[in-house]
Design an enzyme around this catalytic site. Structure first.
Site, mmCIF file in Angstrom:
data_model
loop_
_atom_site.group_PDB
_atom_site.id
_atom_site.type_symbol
_atom_site.label_atom_id
_atom_site.label_comp_id
_atom_site.label_asym_id
_atom_site.label_seq_id
_atom_site.Cartn_x
_atom_site.Cartn_y
_atom_site.Cartn_z
ATOM 1 N N LYS A 42 0.744 -1.185 -0.021
ATOM 2 C CA LYS A 42 -0.044 -0.120 -0.159
ATOM 3 C C LYS A 42 0.788 1.240 0.109
ATOM 4 O O LYS A 42 0.424 2.404 0.379
ATOM 5 C CB LYS A 42 -1.020 0.149 1.154
ATOM 6 N N HIS A 102 7.038 -7.292 -2.020
ATOM 7 C CA HIS A 102 7.029 -6.693 -0.759
ATOM 8 C C HIS A 102 7.842 -7.135 0.389
ATOM 9 O O HIS A 102 7.572 -7.077 1.411
ATOM 10 C CB HIS A 102 5.488 -6.846 -0.412
ATOM 11 N N SER A 132 -5.007 2.564 4.356
ATOM 12 C CA SER A 132 -4.995 2.091 2.896
ATOM 13 C C SER A 132 -5.049 0.312 3.039
ATOM 14 O O SER A 132 -5.632 -0.175 2.450
ATOM 15 C CB SER A 132 -3.962 2.316 1.970
HETATM 16 P P1 A3P Z 1 -5.326 4.618 -0.954
HETATM 17 O O1 A3P Z 1 -5.685 3.213 -0.432
HETATM 18 O O2 A3P Z 1 -4.613 5.554 0.004
HETATM 19 O O3 A3P Z 1 -6.003 5.302 -1.998
HETATM 20 P P2 A3P Z 1 -0.187 -0.349 -3.615
HETATM 21 O O4 A3P Z 1 -0.077 -0.087 -5.258
HETATM 22 O O5 A3P Z 1 1.246 -0.393 -2.977
HETATM 23 O O6 A3P Z 1 -0.992 -1.402 -3.181
HETATM 24 O O7 A3P Z 1 -0.634 0.860 -3.201
HETATM 25 C C1 A3P Z 1 -1.965 1.274 -3.144
HETATM 26 C C2 A3P Z 1 -2.256 2.820 -3.064
HETATM 27 O O8 A3P Z 1 -1.595 3.749 -3.893
HETATM 28 C C3 A3P Z 1 -3.580 3.285 -2.848
HETATM 29 O O9 A3P Z 1 -3.681 4.232 -1.792
HETATM 30 C C4 A3P Z 1 -3.961 3.791 -4.265
HETATM 31 O O10 A3P Z 1 -4.989 4.600 -4.353
HETATM 32 C C5 A3P Z 1 -2.534 4.446 -4.512
HETATM 33 N N1 A3P Z 1 -2.146 4.952 -5.888
HETATM 34 C C6 A3P Z 1 -1.989 3.941 -6.799
HETATM 35 N N2 A3P Z 1 -1.899 4.652 -7.954
HETATM 36 C C7 A3P Z 1 -1.737 6.088 -7.555
HETATM 37 C C8 A3P Z 1 -1.280 7.161 -8.280
HETATM 38 N N3 A3P Z 1 -1.361 7.002 -9.585
HETATM 39 N N4 A3P Z 1 -1.246 8.263 -7.759
HETATM 40 C C9 A3P Z 1 -1.522 8.426 -6.312
HETATM 41 N N5 A3P Z 1 -1.772 7.158 -5.411
HETATM 42 C C10 A3P Z 1 -1.949 6.139 -6.234
#
Ligand code: A3P
Length: 289
Positions: A42, A102, A132
């Site tokens: 996340k 991860h 998140s």
């Molecule tokens: P939130 O749940 O706070 O919205 P991962 O890819 O490591 O699983 O992380 C997911 C998180 O990154 C989510 O956060 C998601 O919305 C955010 N995220 C993914 N793409 C993004 C982007 N282009 N800009 C900003 N946040 C992004």
């Protein structure tokens, strides 16, 4: 259906199916031209993966949209019944592979160090990660039931979540960067000025930071564009594994959302513990921008 409990691998709690497949992961043979993308869950894994994938495809958005992100950038330790494992996907990829993980630094397969692979680590502040992760636990059913937010926050603080302690993860990789070819990035910096951070990535990968390319990447990887991009959203994963109707994968994509979730008491408890767990490091995070 019953959700599987986490299983420890060398003391680190892991999704049951991943733990059962650990032998394959541990013995994974990295190649010198593999690029490793490492994150605590996340923390912007998908975002930085899409950025790097755009770089590898010279800014060709159509190429990047042809295949799901988890196929283009396989997740090393991924294993779920009925779907190819991350290692299987990687073995089918041509060279100059992008590999996502991860794993905490001490669990990374030895071959990545032996082959001196370049690595990009992306970190995000603990409070936004906790929030998140809470929503992700609900929608990604390979995790145990997170229970209430208060309960989950306790588990997160104590490292009783998949991939273990956030604190140890960010600290472990931060220390390792001193002796290895690693670019350590922050989600908050990326939010603040994506073009600046994209230029850093280009430089680290030895590519000229042409303004046209930087602009194309920034636009293709904006939150709005990625939310609309079917291939960037894990929408091709069966709903038995990820149920987007419970919570979307691209949820809010902002810094400081934790303020909508933490109570004052939870925040005070978290801060006191944070100070203990982060004592003695020069690694620091912005919790709002
Ligand atoms: P939130 O749940 O706070 O919205 P991962 O890819 O490591 O699983 O992380 C997911 C998180 O990154 C989510 O956060 C998601 O919305 C955010 N995220 C993914 N793409 C993004 C982007 N282009 N800009 C900003 N946040 C992004």
């Amino acid at each position: 259906t019953q959700r599987p409990a986490l299983i420890p691998i060398r003391g680190v709690p892991m999704i049951k199916y991943f733990a059962e497949n650990w032998g394959e992961v541990e013995g994974f043979q990295a190649q010198p031209d593999d690029l490793l993308i490492s994150t605590y869950p996340k923390s912007g894994t998908t975002w930085i993966s899409e950025i790097v994938d755009m770089i590898y495809n010279d800014g060709d958005t159509e190429k990047c949209k042809r295949e799901a992100i988890y196929m283009r950038v396989p997740f090393l330790e991924f294993a779920v019944p009925g779907i190819p494992t991350g290692v299987e996907l990687l073995q089918k990829r041509p060279s100059r592979r992008l590999v996502k993980t991860h794993l905490p630094v001490q669990l990374l397969p030895e071959s990545f160090w032996e082959q001196d692979c370049k690595m990009i680590y992306m970190a995000r502040n603990a409070k936004d990660v906790a929030v998140s992760y809470y929503y992700f636990y609900q929608m990604a059913k390979v995790h145990p039931d997170p229970g209430s937010w208060d309960h989950f926050l306790d588990d997160f603080t104590a490292g009783r979540v998949s991939f273990g302690s956030w604190h140890q993860h960010v600290r472990g990789w931060w220390e390792k960067r001193r002796e290895h070819r690693m670019l350590y990035l922050f989600y908050e910096d990326m939010k603040e000025d994506p073009r600046r951070e994209i230029r850093k990535v280009l430089e680290f990968l030895g590519r000229p930071p042409s303004e046209g390319l930087v602009e194309a990447i920034a636009q293709h990887t904006s939150f709005t564009k990625m939310k609309q991009n079917f291939m960037a959203n894990y929408k091709t994963i069966p709903t038995s594994v990820m149920d987007h109707s419970i919570s979307p994968f691209m949820r809010k994509g902002v810094t400081g959302d934790w303020k909508n979730q933490f109570t004052v008491a939870q925040n005070e408890r978290f801060d006191a513990d944070y100070e203990r767990q982060m004592e003695g490091t020069d690694l620091s995070f912005r919790m709002e921008i």
